[in-house]
Design an enzyme around this catalytic site. Structure first.
Site, PDB file in Angstrom:
ATOM      1  N   GLY A   1       4.617 -10.021   4.240  1.00  0.00           N
ATOM      2  CA  GLY A   1       5.635 -10.083   5.565  1.00  0.00           C
ATOM      3  C   GLY A   1       5.037 -10.815   6.801  1.00  0.00           C
TER       4      GLY A   1
ATOM      5  CG  HIS B   1       6.933  -2.205   2.374  1.00  0.00           C
ATOM      6  ND1 HIS B   1       6.927  -1.283   3.077  1.00  0.00           N
ATOM      7  CD2 HIS B   1       5.740  -3.061   2.387  1.00  0.00           C
ATOM      8  CE1 HIS B   1       5.594  -1.200   3.624  1.00  0.00           C
ATOM      9  NE2 HIS B   1       4.977  -2.158   3.156  1.00  0.00           N
TER      10      HIS B   1
ATOM     11  CG  MET C   1      -2.024  -1.112   1.013  1.00  0.00           C
ATOM     12  SD  MET C   1      -3.628  -0.498   1.989  1.00  0.00           S
ATOM     13  CE  MET C   1      -2.975   0.017   3.580  1.00  0.00           C
TER      14      MET C   1
END
Length: 288
Positions: free
Chosen positions: A152, A42, A35
């Site tokens: 994750g 990330h 997002m």
């Protein structure tokens, strides 16, 4: 908007054209959905994907379907230029930037709902959340059609929900997990950490310590009920509010009995500092 020098696609057709060319060359495709407001966690997922796949697509899409009225959709950080630079540095091959209008056009009515690992924990606080996640991930999987997808472990319940989604809907996709990225004090990396002021940021590091102690108590043979009560009391003292502090079966997120653990478990917590919500989890194994 990002420059033309950075490979990106803003439409489904452009995305599919690029992925089709890779398929014609017999290249494997990895996918990292995000997002945005990217952090080192990330980036590590993109690097993991690069190590496993020939080509990697990362999406940046703030999904409105997983925000309820009154949540932080409008305030959610949007840092597209910085995100694009980080993805490029991590050797991402294509950044996918769908618009809300393309994902959910006028007349859109479909949705995906799961039970199993989606029940309880986050769903008890945000009952809309996993329906929104499952719906957008289903659409993204259909659009990208990757061989592997990377999520994750920080969002552990979400990880299990996605694996259940892939199993139930027969997606030919291998879901791989990346370890939780952490700051020096152990706080799990999150885009929402940017909301914390300096005092809150200092206090936030206590969540890591509480979960470590919780996991250690269970691995040391403490009863689940006693270890949970101790961790809950510590979290209640440390934070402004506590949504949950629980131990669940690591494989299914099923609830546990009151006694010592006899299988791998996950300790999970969601707490609040002001208006900022923090989540984290850790593994705990039964005594040897």
């Amino acid at each position: 908007m990002i420059t033309q020098q950075i490979p990106h696609a803003t439409t489904i057709s452009a995305l599919r054209t690029r992925v089709r060319s890779w398929r014609e060359d017999r290249l494997s495709v990895g996918f990292v959905p995000t997002m945005g407001a990217l952090h080192d966690g990330h980036v590590s997922l993109v690097r993991l994907a690069k190590a496993q796949c020939d080509r990697v697509v990362a999406s940046v899409f703030v999904n409105p379907k997983q925000f309820a009225p009154g949540e932080d959709l409008d305030a959610y950080p949007r840092t597209l230029i910085d995100d694009a630079e980080k993805l490029t540095d991590a050797k991402c091959d294509l950044i996918y930037l769908p618009t809300p209008e393309a994902m959910y056009p006028d007349g859109y009515s479909a949705g995906v709902t799961l039970k199993g690992p989606a029940l309880g924990l986050e769903s008890a606080i945000r009952p809309h959340f996993f329906d929104g996640v499952a719906t957008v991930v289903t659409k993204l999987f259909n659009q990208v059609r990757p061989d592997m997808a990377f999520f994750g472990e920080k969002d552990y319940q979400q990880l299990l929900v996605i694996r259940q989604l892939v199993k139930d809907l027969d997606f030919p996709i291998n879901v791989l997990a990346g370890e939780t990225g952490r700051d020096r004090d152990g706080l799990a990396l999150s885009s929402r950490n940017a909301y914390l002021d300096s005092d809150q940021r200092t206090r936030a590091g206590q969540l890591n310590l509480i979960l470590k102690a919780f996991a250690a108590a269970l691995s040391g043979g403490a009863s689940t009920s006693d270890a949970t009560a101790t961790a809950l009391a510590a979290a209640s003292d440390a934070f402004d509010a506590v949504d949950y502090v629980e131990a669940r079966c690591a494989a299914t997120l099923a609830e546990l009995g009151d006694g010592p653990i006899d299988r791998p478990v996950r300790v999970l917590a969601a707490v609040r500092l002001g208006s900022t919500r923090l989540i984290d989890n850790m593994a705990a194994n039964p005594p040897a």
